[in-house]
Design a protein around this motif. Structure first.
Motif, PDB file in Angstrom:
ATOM      1  N   GLU A  53       0.891  -1.113   0.047  1.00 26.77           N
ATOM      2  CA  GLU A  53      -0.046  -0.140   0.114  1.00 26.77           C
ATOM      3  C   GLU A  53       0.782   1.158  -0.220  1.00 26.77           C
ATOM      4  N   GLU A  54       0.461   2.418  -0.553  1.00 21.33           N
ATOM      5  CA  GLU A  54       0.982   3.711  -0.651  1.00 21.33           C
ATOM      6  C   GLU A  54       0.860   4.202   0.727  1.00 21.33           C
ATOM      7  N   VAL A  55       2.048   4.945   1.424  1.00 18.62           N
ATOM      8  CA  VAL A  55       1.904   5.322   2.982  1.00 18.62           C
ATOM      9  C   VAL A  55       2.598   6.814   2.854  1.00 18.62           C
ATOM     10  N   ALA A  56       2.129   7.415   3.822  1.00 19.22           N
ATOM     11  CA  ALA A  56       2.525   8.803   3.832  1.00 19.22           C
ATOM     12  C   ALA A  56       3.061   9.079   5.336  1.00 19.22           C
ATOM     13  N   ILE A  57       4.291   9.370   5.527  1.00 17.81           N
ATOM     14  CA  ILE A  57       4.719   9.637   6.833  1.00 17.81           C
ATOM     15  C   ILE A  57       5.475  11.252   7.197  1.00 17.81           C
ATOM     16  N   ALA A  58       4.754  11.490   8.133  1.00 23.00           N
ATOM     17  CA  ALA A  58       5.353  12.937   8.541  1.00 23.00           C
ATOM     18  C   ALA A  58       6.778  12.822   8.964  1.00 23.00           C
ATOM     19  N   SER A  59       7.350  13.941   8.220  1.00 22.93           N
ATOM     20  CA  SER A  59       8.948  13.929   8.672  1.00 22.93           C
ATOM     21  C   SER A  59       9.403  15.322   8.579  1.00 22.93           C
ATOM     22  N   GLY A  60       9.719  15.705   9.749  1.00 21.81           N
ATOM     23  CA  GLY A  60      10.152  17.363  10.117  1.00 21.81           C
ATOM     24  C   GLY A  60       9.138  18.096   9.644  1.00 21.81           C
ATOM     25  N   ASP A  61       9.333  19.311   8.700  1.00 23.31           N
ATOM     26  CA  ASP A  61       8.200  19.952   8.085  1.00 23.31           C
ATOM     27  C   ASP A  61       7.472  19.510   7.035  1.00 23.31           C
ATOM     28  N   GLY A  62       7.702  18.125   6.680  1.00 21.52           N
ATOM     29  CA  GLY A  62       6.988  17.832   5.339  1.00 21.52           C
ATOM     30  C   GLY A  62       6.619  16.182   5.568  1.00 21.52           C
ATOM     31  N   THR A  63       6.535  15.596   4.532  1.00 24.18           N
ATOM     32  CA  THR A  63       6.098  14.206   4.287  1.00 24.18           C
ATOM     33  C   THR A  63       7.031  13.230   3.226  1.00 24.18           C
ATOM     34  N   ILE A  64       7.047  12.190   3.839  1.00 22.34           N
ATOM     35  CA  ILE A  64       7.721  11.316   3.080  1.00 22.34           C
ATOM     36  C   ILE A  64       6.852  10.081   2.534  1.00 22.34           C
ATOM     37  N   ASN A  65       6.577   9.721   1.195  1.00 29.86           N
ATOM     38  CA  ASN A  65       5.776   8.920   0.496  1.00 29.86           C
ATOM     39  C   ASN A  65       6.511   7.766   0.138  1.00 29.86           C
ATOM     40  N   GLY A  66       5.876   6.698   0.383  1.00 31.16           N
ATOM     41  CA  GLY A  66       6.474   5.541  -0.045  1.00 31.16           C
ATOM     42  C   GLY A  66       5.388   4.349  -0.201  1.00 31.16           C
ATOM     43  N   TRP A  67       5.917   2.960  -0.201  1.00 34.53           N
ATOM     44  CA  TRP A  67       5.216   1.896  -0.202  1.00 34.53           C
ATOM     45  C   TRP A  67       5.582   0.710   1.108  1.00 34.53           C
TER      46      TRP A  67
END
Length: 270
Positions: A53-67
């Motif tokens: 599944e696609e996931v979005a993870i909060a990181s610092g002042d933004g978001t990292i997107n992955g699987w």
């Protein structure tokens, strides 16, 4: 005689100005020279990954997107740190093999790479790595870490500040400034380089079992980088030096079979 002196001094000044110009260009454009974020994105739907599944993870002042895909019972989940070029999604064949063998995985783009907006820097990449680990740890599965090329930096850093079960370094560097010195031996890059990734320091506090893989024909990151890293690991498990392999050849040369064996040993350990 005075004419000769003037010619020599003039020539020296031209050389000095040219040297300063080259150094100045590299200093101002160092991140553009160090990172290669552009590249195509492969859609998850276009891969053979039916359980991811696609996931979005909060990181610092933004978001990292992955699987993300959870593992089958008894298997760990691989936290995968991509290399320098393009998007992690281009390496979907690897993730398909992980999943086929029952392993889970989390792979993502650092901020500033195709799927994750933001700016690229060492601080951001290290923060993205710890954010990914912390998110993955909440899923409740044992974690093994795999860092490839540029990913050897954040993967080793994360292994030094978090508790995983194993660390695999593929075509990694002793430090980014070591590689820069090898490429620009005539410039004092260590004085000006912002993102130096001192992996040789971070690995000194990595307690997890460590495997290092490198090819003897790697002209991007010389094989001595991997050899020196392995020598510094407090808990070394295996070093695999593949004769004739270049920077991008280790997957085709069978690193997955060796990685599986390494992860199995790590999972069976204390």
């Amino acid at each position: 005689m005075k004419l000769v002196v003037r010619i020599v001094l003039g020539a020296a000044l031209v050389v000095l100005l040219a040297y300063a110009g080259v150094f100045g260009y590299i200093y101002v454009n160092q991140r553009a020279l160090q990172y290669s974020p552009a590249g195509p994105v492969v859609a998850l739907a276009d891969t053979a990954l039916s359980g991811a599944e696609e996931v979005a993870i909060a990181s610092g002042d933004g978001t990292i997107n992955g699987w993300y895909q959870p593992p089958q019972a008894g298997r760990p989940v691989i936290l995968y740190f991509k290399g320098n070029a393009g998007s992690f999604s281009e390496e979907h064949v690897r993730f398909e093999q992980f999943a086929a063998a029952g392993y889970g995985f989390l792979a993502f783009d650092y901020r500033g790479f195709p799927l994750s907006p933001g700016s690229i820097s060492q601080d951001n990449i290290l923060q993205d790595g710890t954010s990914a680990f912390d998110w993955l740890e909440q899923q409740g599965f044992p974690i093994v870490i795999w860092g490839r090329s540029l990913g050897s930096g954040p993967s080793t850093y994360v292994a030094s500040v978090r508790d995983a079960r194993a660390l695999l370094i593929e075509a990694g560097f002793h430090s980014a400034v070591t590689v820069a010195n090898e490429r620009y031996p005539f410039l004092p890059v260590g004085l000006a380089m912002q993102d130096q990734y001192p992996v040789s320091l971070w690995i000194a506090t990595v307690t997890e079992p460590v495997m290092v893989a490198h090819g003897t024909a790697d002209i991007t990151i010389g094989v001595s980088n991997g050899e020196r890293l392995f020598a510094l690991a407090p808990n070394p498990d295996e070093i695999w030096i593949e004769p004739g392999a270049g920077h991008d050849d280790l997957w085709a040369r069978g690193i997955w079979a060796r990685a599986e064996a390494f992860f199995s040993r790590a999972m069976a350990g204390p």
